[in-house]
Design an enzyme around this catalytic site. Structure first.
Site, PDB file in Angstrom:
ATOM      1  N   PHE A 192       0.802  -1.220   0.000  1.00 28.70           N
ATOM      2  CA  PHE A 192       0.000   0.000   0.000  1.00 28.70           C
ATOM      3  C   PHE A 192       0.834   1.268   0.000  1.00 28.70           C
ATOM      4  CE2 PHE A 192       0.694  -0.395   4.620  1.00 28.70           C
ATOM      5  CZ  PHE A 192       1.013   0.902   4.951  1.00 28.70           C
ATOM      6  N   CYS A 324       9.629   1.489   3.326  1.00 26.81           N
ATOM      7  CA  CYS A 324      10.521   0.387   3.690  1.00 26.81           C
ATOM      8  C   CYS A 324      11.959   0.864   3.824  1.00 26.81           C
ATOM      9  CB  CYS A 324      10.435  -0.744   2.668  1.00 26.81           C
ATOM     10  SG  CYS A 324      10.999  -0.297   1.018  1.00 26.81           S
TER      11      CYS A 324
END
Length: 542
Positions: A192, A324
């Site tokens: 997402f 990330c």
């Protein structure tokens, strides 16, 4: 505006979608979620369409995932759990399209990519608006999301060079040479947090190499991928070459099991990535999976303090920490720990608000459960002995965002490696701070962490930077830059616990993943050479 007309506004799902989170993962949960059949509260909500065989189609499913705007938790659309019949149709269509697409010339595929990158650039703001509405990140950050994906498409425009093989005359009249050939049907499963960039890591390179692809965008924000599919169609990607399906566990299981699919690309959480890698590999598929991360920034006192603190603030709290490659952990070496109060003051100045607000520095988290999880990890740090220098829970907000999933910049100091806030990937705007006395201690600390996505060092001493870069066991290293994501002439090279599979995303590694090498040895004896009339026309290719 043309794109809005072509997609018929919400009826083609371009304003798709928001998912109320059912977990902390950056992608689907491997635990089956609850679904809603069409009921009074969602039956009139616009649906997100499938894209199969070049058509945007309404799913026949009776299971729908309601999606909510993370800035206010208002329901904006519903996304289908794609039926088995629809998934079969996507796979069969992709397999059939591969038969002719693989035979198109590399120059034709290059032309399509050139047209595609231009269309993305022309429609960047519209894609970014979709991302901000669905995912929550600020509009300027959403444009960066699109831009970093666009750079991979631009790299794919060099596909003739990327596919070049090698040749050597190994004996008299005998040549050995290699060619790169496409695999067939490929699949992409996306998280997402980057609704445009991650799909663009996957399908343009795969398709340019001669494959077809089925993409499953995150069920939490598939609108950007729907827009990209429409632009791909306009660029000349034929029916069946690109397909878009939606859903969670059942859809992922199908992609892992289907006989036509030869390779799977995945970016997301540890649990989901390990599951996909195991299941896909067991079915004989290539799988590349980028997983979790805990990225450390090492701060030496000889670095430029102003530059370092600015970079730390942006890398820790930008995109609400939902990257990330967020620099979520800082290791102060020696006297550098004295900079903490100034870091706190800079973080306090960041504005938390809706992504469309012009003065917003960070927007909401993806879901109420993501907010709950982040706040829980903040509290766990306090309970386990960390010092809460800046508490971002319950930040001040305009009334229209009171129901949103907001957490402000948070700083925990005196953290140690046994605390949950250190061991977990928080995936929120939380910076955990540790202190050591020497650079060697910092390197040892980082190398003991199971993840290897990215790290950074801030120093004005070239010898320290070189020593750190050579001795750190992390796949991507920044020197005085906090988020060292490589441009697409290189590859994304996370390592250790941050990747499953041994072939990385985009760049030369991406080409290797989406192709197979064939080696041909041929003998054409000079004694057998004949003679023919010379051709005088300019050679051309179509």
């Amino acid at each position: 505006m043309l794109l809005r007309a072509l997609l018929s506004s919400r009826n083609c799902g371009f304003l798709a979608t928001r998912l109320r989170s059912f977990g902390q993962a950056r992608t689907f949960s491997v635990t089956p979620r609850s679904f809603q059949s069409i009921s009074a509260d969602i039956k009139d909500v616009p649906s997100t369409k499938l894209y199969i065989n070049g058509e945007f189609v309404e799913s026949s499913t009776n299971r729908w995932i309601p999606l909510y705007n993370p800035a206010n938790n208002e329901l904006i659309t519903r996304v289908p759990e794609t039926t088995t019949e629809e998934l079969d149709a996507a796979a069969e269509t992709a397999a059939e399209a591969f038969k002719f697409w693989r035979k198109t010339s590399v120059l034709h595929r290059q032309r399509v990519m050139l047209d595609f990158q231009l269309l993305i650039r022309q429609n960047m703001d519209e894609i970014a608006r979709s991302i901000t509405e669905e995912q929550g990140k600020t509009f300027i950050d959403a444009k960066g999301d699109v831009l970093r994906g666009l750079q991979v498409v631009e790299s794919a425009c060099g596909i003739p060079n990327l596919l070049m093989g090698e040749k050597l005359e190994v004996a008299t009249d005998m040549d050995t040479y290699t060619v790169r050939q496409p695999l067939g049907v490929t699949a992409g499963i996306c998280p997402f947090n980057f609704p445009a960039m991650i799909p663009l890591w996957m399908f343009p390179l795969s398709i340019a190499a001669g494959n077809t692809m089925i993409i499953k965008p995150s069920e939490r924000d598939p609108g950007a991928m729907i827009l990209l599919a429409k632009l791909a169609e306009q660029a000349g990607i034929p029916k069946g070459v690109l397909n878009v399906v939606h859903g969670s566990v059942d859809t992922v299981n199908f992609l892992c099991d289907n006989k036509h699919i030869k390779a799977i690309s995945f970016v997301g959480s540890d649990k989901a990535g390990k599951y996909i890698h195991k299941r896909g590999s067991a079915n004989g598929k290539r799988v590349q999976a980028n997983l979790g991360a805990k990225n450390h920034g090492v701060i030496l006192s000889d670095s430029n303090k102003n530059h370092t603190l600015n970079q730390l603030t942006g890398a820790a709290f930008g995109a609400a920490g939902q990257r990330c490659m967020a620099l979520s952990t800082v290791v102060f070496v020696g006297k550098a720990r004295e900079w903490l109060p100034e870091l706190v003051e800079r973080a306090k100045k960041l504005k938390v608000s809706g992504g469309f607000e012009p003065d917003a520095d960070l927007g909401p988290l993806i879901s109420p459960l993501a907010k709950q999880r982040v706040e829980g990890l903040i509290q766990s740090g306090v309970d386990q002995g960390a010092d809460l220098l800046l508490d971002g829970r319950n930040p001040p907000l305009p009334d229209k965002y009171k129901n949103g999933n907001f957490v402000g910049p948070t700083i925990l100091a005196n953290v140690n490696t046994s605390m949950d806030c250190y061991k977990e990937e928080i995936f929120g705007p939380v910076l955990v701070c540790l202190s050591v006395e020497t650079l060697d201690e910092a390197i040892e600390l980082i190398n003991k962490n199971p993840y290897g996505n990215g790290t950074a060092i801030f120093t004005n001493n070239g010898s320290n930077a070189r020593y750190f870069s050579q001795n750190i066991d992390v796949g991507q290293v920044g020197v005085n830059t906090p988020i060292p994501v490589p441009l697409p002439m290189f590859s994304f090279t996370g390592s250790r616990g941050s990747i499953q599979g041994d072939v990385n995303f985009y760049g030369k590694s991406g080409i290797s993943f989406y192709t197979q090498t064939k080696t041909i040895t041929s003998l054409w004896r000079k004694e057998d050479a004949g003679h023919s009339h010379a051709a005088v026309n300019m050679p051309t290719m179509r």
